[in-house]
Design a protein around this motif. Structure first.
Motif, short mmCIF file in Angstrom:
data_model
loop_
_atom_site.label_atom_id
_atom_site.label_comp_id
_atom_site.label_asym_id
_atom_site.label_seq_id
_atom_site.Cartn_x
_atom_site.Cartn_y
_atom_site.Cartn_z
N UNK A 97 -1.19 7.00 -11.71
CA UNK A 97 -0.74 8.39 -11.76
C UNK A 97 -0.82 9.01 -13.13
N UNK A 98 -0.60 8.22 -14.19
CA UNK A 98 -0.59 8.77 -15.55
C UNK A 98 -1.94 9.35 -15.98
N UNK A 99 -3.02 8.54 -15.98
CA UNK A 99 -4.31 9.14 -16.39
C UNK A 99 -4.82 10.17 -15.40
N UNK A 100 -4.58 9.93 -14.11
CA UNK A 100 -5.01 10.90 -13.11
C UNK A 100 -4.29 12.23 -13.30
N UNK A 101 -3.00 12.17 -13.59
CA UNK A 101 -2.23 13.40 -13.82
C UNK A 101 -2.71 14.15 -15.05
N UNK A 102 -3.04 13.40 -16.12
CA UNK A 102 -3.55 14.06 -17.32
C UNK A 102 -4.87 14.76 -17.06
N UNK A 103 -5.74 14.11 -16.28
CA UNK A 103 -7.04 14.70 -15.94
C UNK A 103 -6.87 15.92 -15.06
N UNK A 104 -5.96 15.83 -14.07
CA UNK A 104 -5.74 16.95 -13.16
C UNK A 104 -5.06 18.13 -13.85
N UNK A 105 -4.19 17.84 -14.84
CA UNK A 105 -3.49 18.92 -15.54
C UNK A 105 -4.45 19.86 -16.25
N UNK A 106 -5.58 19.34 -16.68
CA UNK A 106 -6.58 20.18 -17.33
C UNK A 106 -7.21 21.16 -16.36
N UNK A 107 -7.09 20.89 -15.07
CA UNK A 107 -7.69 21.73 -14.04
C UNK A 107 -6.68 22.67 -13.38
N UNK A 108 -5.43 22.60 -13.83
CA UNK A 108 -4.42 23.53 -13.36
C UNK A 108 -3.34 22.85 -12.55
N UNK A 109 -2.16 23.51 -12.45
CA UNK A 109 -1.04 22.94 -11.71
C UNK A 109 -1.37 22.62 -10.25
N UNK A 110 -2.17 23.49 -9.61
CA UNK A 110 -2.50 23.27 -8.20
C UNK A 110 -3.16 21.92 -7.96
N UNK A 111 -4.03 21.50 -8.87
CA UNK A 111 -4.70 20.21 -8.71
C UNK A 111 -3.70 19.07 -8.73
N UNK A 112 -2.66 19.19 -9.56
CA UNK A 112 -1.64 18.13 -9.66
C UNK A 112 -0.80 18.08 -8.38
N UNK A 145 0.82 -1.21 0.00
CA UNK A 145 0.00 0.00 0.00
C UNK A 145 0.86 1.26 0.00
N UNK A 146 1.89 1.28 0.84
CA UNK A 146 2.77 2.45 0.89
C UNK A 146 3.49 2.64 -0.44
N UNK A 147 3.88 1.53 -1.07
CA UNK A 147 4.55 1.62 -2.37
C UNK A 147 3.62 2.21 -3.42
N UNK A 148 2.40 1.73 -3.46
CA UNK A 148 1.41 2.25 -4.40
C UNK A 148 1.21 3.76 -4.22
N UNK A 149 0.97 4.18 -2.98
CA UNK A 149 0.71 5.59 -2.71
C UNK A 149 1.92 6.47 -2.98
N UNK A 150 3.11 5.93 -2.80
CA UNK A 150 4.33 6.70 -3.04
C UNK A 150 4.60 6.89 -4.52
N UNK A 151 4.22 5.90 -5.32
CA UNK A 151 4.53 5.97 -6.75
C UNK A 151 3.51 6.76 -7.56
N UNK A 152 2.29 6.92 -7.09
CA UNK A 152 1.31 7.69 -7.85
C UNK A 152 1.81 9.12 -8.12
N UNK A 153 2.34 9.84 -7.11
CA UNK A 153 2.76 11.22 -7.37
C UNK A 153 3.86 11.36 -8.41
N UNK A 154 4.70 10.33 -8.56
CA UNK A 154 5.84 10.48 -9.47
C UNK A 154 5.39 10.60 -10.92
N UNK A 155 4.23 10.00 -11.27
CA UNK A 155 3.74 10.14 -12.64
C UNK A 155 2.58 11.12 -12.78
N UNK A 156 2.12 11.68 -11.67
CA UNK A 156 1.09 12.72 -11.78
C UNK A 156 1.55 13.88 -12.65
#
Length: 398
Positions: free
Chosen positions: A149-164, A15-26
């Protein structure tokens, strides 16, 4: 360790590994928007953003390992690194210029890479007879985080840097809370006798796990920087679509790491890692020439072949570690990979400028073919160098 505690520790680490790696590709799908659009940066700035955290991570890993040796509380150092990384994401959110953004990104790397390394060390302390399956499960957790992180980051990027950046900070705090649940893990036979990278360095074969780690991250570095720009400039693909394409790479990669690890327990790591490396190199070489409609197929094939490279190589690292290299090999493996990820964006950045055509568009096809050729050469070299090692280790089991 009793089975119940073993399973609890494995779940906590996963679980910790999963949560740690999501931000790296956001931050990857929106690289153009976060650096070039939001802060009026250049393509070189975008490549620097992708590379600087690897440079500081290279410095951070040996420093944190030295601290762990002095005060061997792995969990405390892991939680601390994750919280510092969360602060770095908050800092990137407040950055008003490219230099400020890169400074916070540097802190991100200094904390993030040691955190990932400590998670790998914790996982290795749990392994038993089925080393490939256990390490493959950790690899799956790692790659699921990257894939999400990849699709989530793409979706968040459309909403601005702060969301990422704010999402990344929250996830890292939750990862720190998950790491608090990991029970104390003492060193055992699985980690070898030393903390450092200890073995006969004159043998070329023993450096191959590091070479695989380097080439794997090198290609990822080119992928997340140069390939991302190619999708934006040539294919005219939106950030959300870029994220989805990357997920087609990451999802099969993540899903197959555990079964490939189990397969390596039965068949051995040699055939899988050689076949996967050559096949991945061939696929990478076609990125710039396949029609846009076939890019999803290229991503799927890349994910399958990457899993064939990654899980067996983690098993190879673990096997060398218990044969005298010691626990520090995991840190050295991460450093080798970080050099690859550092040089990937740098090489990609140089290549897009050097190969720029009269139209202003770089020769992306030539760039991807060159990288693919390097990967194929690496696989063929490893096939020759590692054959005696694989044969000798098979003989030990008989």
């Amino acid at each position: 360790m009793p089975d119940s505690r073993h399973h609890a520790a494995r779940r906590s680490i996963a679980l910790a590994t999963f949560l740690t790696l999501v931000p790296i590709t956001l931050v990857v799908p929106g690289l153009n928007e976060l650096v070039i659009v939001a802060l009026h940066g250049t393509r070189a700035d975008a490549h620097a953003f992708a590379a600087v955290n690897m440079a500081t991570g290279i410095v951070g890993v040996p420093i944190v390992f030295a601290l762990v040796r002095r005060r061997p509380n792995l969990r405390a150092w892991l939680v601390g690194a994750l919280l510092v990384d969360a602060c770095a994401f908050l800092g990137m959110n407040t950055a008003g210029s490219v230099p400020a953004l890169l400074a916070w990104r540097a802190l991100d790397g200094f904390a993030h890479l040691p955190a990932v390394t400590l998670l790998m060390v914790a996982a290795n302390r749990l392994v038993g007879e089925k080393r490939g399956a256990t390490l493959g499960l950790v690899a799956t957790s790692l790659m699921v985080g990257v894939a999400v992180g990849s699709p989530l980051g793409g979706w968040l990027a459309l909403r601005g840097p702060g969301a990422v950046y704010l999402t990344g900070a929250v996830l890292l705090v939750v990862a720190a809370l998950a790491a608090l649940v990991i029970p104390p893990l003492a060193e055992g036979a699985a980690v070898g006798s030393g903390h450092r990278y200890e073995w006969k360095r004159g043998s070329f074969a023993v450096w191959m796990p590091l070479a695989f780690g380097f080439i794997d991250r090198f290609t990822v570095g080119v992928f997340v920087s140069t390939f991302t720009l190619y999708l934006a400039e040539v294919q005219r693909i939106s950030p959300a679509q870029r994220g989805l394409l990357m997920s087609l790479f990451m999802v099969p990669f993540a899903a197959l790491c555990w079964p490939v690890g189990r397969l390596a327990d039965h068949l051995g790591w040699y055939a899988l890692i050689i076949a996967g490396t050559v096949a991945f190199g061939l696929t990478f070489a076609t990125y710039g020439v396949v029609p846009g409609a076939l890019l999803p197929v290229s991503m799927l094939v890349s994910g399958v072949t990457s899993a064939m490279m990654f899980s067996p190589n983690l098993l190879l690292v673990s096997e060398f570690a218990r044969r005298g290299a010691g626990e520090g090999l995991f840190g050295t493996f991460q450093i080798a990979g970080s050099f690859g990820f550092l040089l990937g964006p740098i090489a990609g950045g140089v290549a897009v400028e050097v190969t720029r055509q009269r139209t202003g568009v770089p020769a992306y096809d030539a760039i991807f073919m060159s990288v693919g050729a390097i990967v194929i050469s690496m696989g063929l070299l490893a096939a020759v160098v590692l054959a005696p090692i694989a044969q000798a280790w098979r003989s030990e089991r008989v």
